[in-house]
Write an enzyme that holds these catalytic residues in place. Structure first.
Site, PDB file in Angstrom:
ATOM      1  N   LYS A  28       0.873  -1.174   0.000  1.00  0.00           N
ATOM      2  CA  LYS A  28       0.000   0.000   0.000  1.00  0.00           C
ATOM      3  C   LYS A  28       0.911   1.225   0.000  1.00  0.00           C
ATOM      4  O   LYS A  28       1.616   1.477   0.965  1.00  0.00           O
ATOM      5  CB  LYS A  28      -0.928   0.030   1.212  1.00  0.00           C
ATOM      6  CG  LYS A  28      -1.917   1.175   1.098  1.00  0.00           C
ATOM      7  CD  LYS A  28      -2.821   1.296   2.287  1.00  0.00           C
ATOM      8  CE  LYS A  28      -3.877   2.359   2.005  1.00  0.00           C
ATOM      9  NZ  LYS A  28      -3.332   3.647   1.510  1.00  0.00           N
ATOM     10  N   ARG A  33      -3.796   8.545  -4.933  1.00  0.00           N
ATOM     11  CA  ARG A  33      -4.490   7.644  -5.860  1.00  0.00           C
ATOM     12  C   ARG A  33      -4.873   8.440  -7.106  1.00  0.00           C
ATOM     13  O   ARG A  33      -5.454   9.527  -7.014  1.00  0.00           O
ATOM     14  CB  ARG A  33      -5.748   7.083  -5.184  1.00  0.00           C
ATOM     15  CG  ARG A  33      -6.570   6.112  -6.041  1.00  0.00           C
ATOM     16  CD  ARG A  33      -5.958   4.743  -6.061  1.00  0.00           C
ATOM     17  NE  ARG A  33      -6.777   3.798  -6.817  1.00  0.00           N
ATOM     18  CZ  ARG A  33      -7.761   3.068  -6.292  1.00  0.00           C
ATOM     19  NH1 ARG A  33      -8.063   3.186  -4.996  1.00  0.00           N
ATOM     20  NH2 ARG A  33      -8.444   2.222  -7.037  1.00  0.00           N
ATOM     21  N   GLU A  77      -1.058   4.909  -8.279  1.00  0.00           N
ATOM     22  CA  GLU A  77      -0.727   5.838  -7.192  1.00  0.00           C
ATOM     23  C   GLU A  77       0.479   6.673  -7.598  1.00  0.00           C
ATOM     24  O   GLU A  77       1.481   6.129  -8.090  1.00  0.00           O
ATOM     25  CB  GLU A  77      -0.395   5.042  -5.929  1.00  0.00           C
ATOM     26  CG  GLU A  77      -0.372   5.861  -4.663  1.00  0.00           C
ATOM     27  CD  GLU A  77      -1.673   5.764  -3.878  1.00  0.00           C
ATOM     28  OE1 GLU A  77      -1.756   6.427  -2.823  1.00  0.00           O
ATOM     29  OE2 GLU A  77      -2.584   5.051  -4.306  1.00  0.00           O
ATOM     30  N   GLU A 163       3.406   1.624   4.813  1.00  0.00           N
ATOM     31  CA  GLU A 163       2.093   2.002   5.336  1.00  0.00           C
ATOM     32  C   GLU A 163       1.214   0.781   5.583  1.00  0.00           C
ATOM     33  O   GLU A 163       0.415   0.758   6.510  1.00  0.00           O
ATOM     34  CB  GLU A 163       1.409   2.938   4.338  1.00  0.00           C
ATOM     35  CG  GLU A 163       0.041   3.418   4.813  1.00  0.00           C
ATOM     36  CD  GLU A 163      -0.646   4.306   3.783  1.00  0.00           C
ATOM     37  OE1 GLU A 163      -1.863   4.474   3.901  1.00  0.00           O
ATOM     38  OE2 GLU A 163       0.032   4.823   2.878  1.00  0.00           O
ATOM     39  N   LYS A 168      -6.155  -8.320  -2.892  1.00  0.00           N
ATOM     40  CA  LYS A 168      -7.200  -8.270  -3.908  1.00  0.00           C
ATOM     41  C   LYS A 168      -7.538  -9.678  -4.385  1.00  0.00           C
ATOM     42  O   LYS A 168      -6.629 -10.486  -4.607  1.00  0.00           O
ATOM     43  CB  LYS A 168      -6.730  -7.421  -5.109  1.00  0.00           C
ATOM     44  CG  LYS A 168      -6.292  -6.014  -4.726  1.00  0.00           C
ATOM     45  CD  LYS A 168      -5.614  -5.288  -5.885  1.00  0.00           C
ATOM     46  CE  LYS A 168      -5.144  -3.902  -5.483  1.00  0.00           C
ATOM     47  NZ  LYS A 168      -4.416  -3.212  -6.581  1.00  0.00           N
ATOM     48  N   LYS A 184      -7.593  -3.503   2.649  1.00  0.00           N
ATOM     49  CA  LYS A 184      -6.289  -2.955   3.040  1.00  0.00           C
ATOM     50  C   LYS A 184      -6.065  -3.200   4.526  1.00  0.00           C
ATOM     51  O   LYS A 184      -6.980  -3.047   5.340  1.00  0.00           O
ATOM     52  CB  LYS A 184      -6.202  -1.461   2.724  1.00  0.00           C
ATOM     53  CG  LYS A 184      -7.269  -0.603   3.378  1.00  0.00           C
ATOM     54  CD  LYS A 184      -7.155   0.853   2.930  1.00  0.00           C
ATOM     55  CE  LYS A 184      -8.278   1.698   3.562  1.00  0.00           C
ATOM     56  NZ  LYS A 184      -8.209   3.114   3.135  1.00  0.00           N
TER      57      LYS A 184
END
Length: 290
Positions: A28, A33, A77, A163, A168, A184
């Site tokens: 992440k 984004r 991102e 982070e 997924k 997440k």
């Protein structure tokens, strides 16, 4: 055909990442984004809310030519990596206005390619197509899936100061909005903040209201789940050093305190303000008791 921005699929926050072969796991990233849209009109870059920020990212717009497609919509991102290779959110804000060459776009999904809508394809197929578009050495990079056992991956990300991670479902379709097909899990950090006051109401948990050290800008509240000894010592200090509320703050159940108490707070990493925060301990700055 002129393509339109597609509202992003948003992952659901969970306490622990899911396990099993049905999932792929990615880092992440701590950035913005964004969505790259390429069509006959050129290249545009949108924020997660659909704002056209093309003019803010001239270098990345030029870099997007390496994709060599007629049309595409790429989800990803925008980040700025630091010397250790970790995304640096503070540096990102500066780079947008001053150092465009520091910006990278990490691509993790492909929603459209050469007149074909890909949103109904399984995620793993969309990512296979995406990785084939991105040449090595570009400032557009592919978000690689992380091999290994879920708990070990998450532990390594935590130790590296990341982070967190996004998991997924391999077979999932792309659907805008909040989804449980993407989840997440965030790592925690422990930092110091200035105690502004303590909020206590009968029958409810107590919270410490925290601010930036020096500026006393309110950054959020932290659940007080410390030991009884720490709670009693904290409340004693708050009563002894009661002070006025910071400018603009009105919370009737709060006992405000003068500057000088510094709290050690555990909180989710990578958030602008405190989230899922708890007060671990506190200390007094020199001169606080005077």
């Amino acid at each position: 055909m002129r393509l339109k921005f597609i509202p992003p699929l948003m992952p659901t926050l969970v306490e622990k990442p899911p396990e099993g072969d049905d999932w792929i796991h990615e880092v992440k990233f701590d950035g913005y984004r964004s969505q790259i849209v390429i069509d006959e009109a050129g290249t545009r870059i949108f924020t997660r809310n659909g704002m056209d920020w093309t003019a803010k990212y001239p270098d990345l717009v030029e870099t997007a030519k390496v994709l060599n497609v007629d049309s595409a919509i790429v989800d990803g991102e925008i980040i700025v990596p630091n010397e250790a290779g970790l995304a640096d959110f503070a540096a990102l804000r500066k780079a947008i206005t001053r150092r465009q060459h520091d910006l990278y776009f990490v691509a993790f999904d492909l929603l459209h390619l050469n007149s074909h809508d890909l949103c109904d394809l399984p995620l793993e197929h969309r990512r296979e197509l995406l990785v084939g578009l991105i040449p090595a050495g570009s400032r557009i990079q592919f978000s690689e899936s992380l091999p290994g056992e879920t708990k070990a991956i998450f532990h390594l990300l935590d130790q590296a100061g990341m982070e967190g991670m996004v998991s997924k479902r391999r077979k999932s379709k792309y659907r805008s909005g909040r989804s449980i097909n993407w989840v997440k899990a965030k790592c925690y950090a422990v930092d110091e903040f200035e105690l502004l006051g303590v909020e206590r109401e009968a029958g409810k948990p107590a919270f410490a209201l925290m601010g930036e050290i020096g500026t006393r800008r309110y950054v959020g509240s932290a659940f007080i789940n410390s030991s009884r000894e720490i709670r009693e010592r904290l409340w004693k200090r708050v009563q002894e050093h009661a002070g006025p509320a910071p400018k603009g703050m009105k919370r009737p159940a709060t006992q405000w305190v003068k500057p000088g108490l510094i709290g050690r707070v555990k909180h989710l990493r990578g958030e602008e303000d405190l989230r899922h925060a708890s007060l671990q301990d506190f200390r007094e700055e020199d001169g606080f008791r005077k």
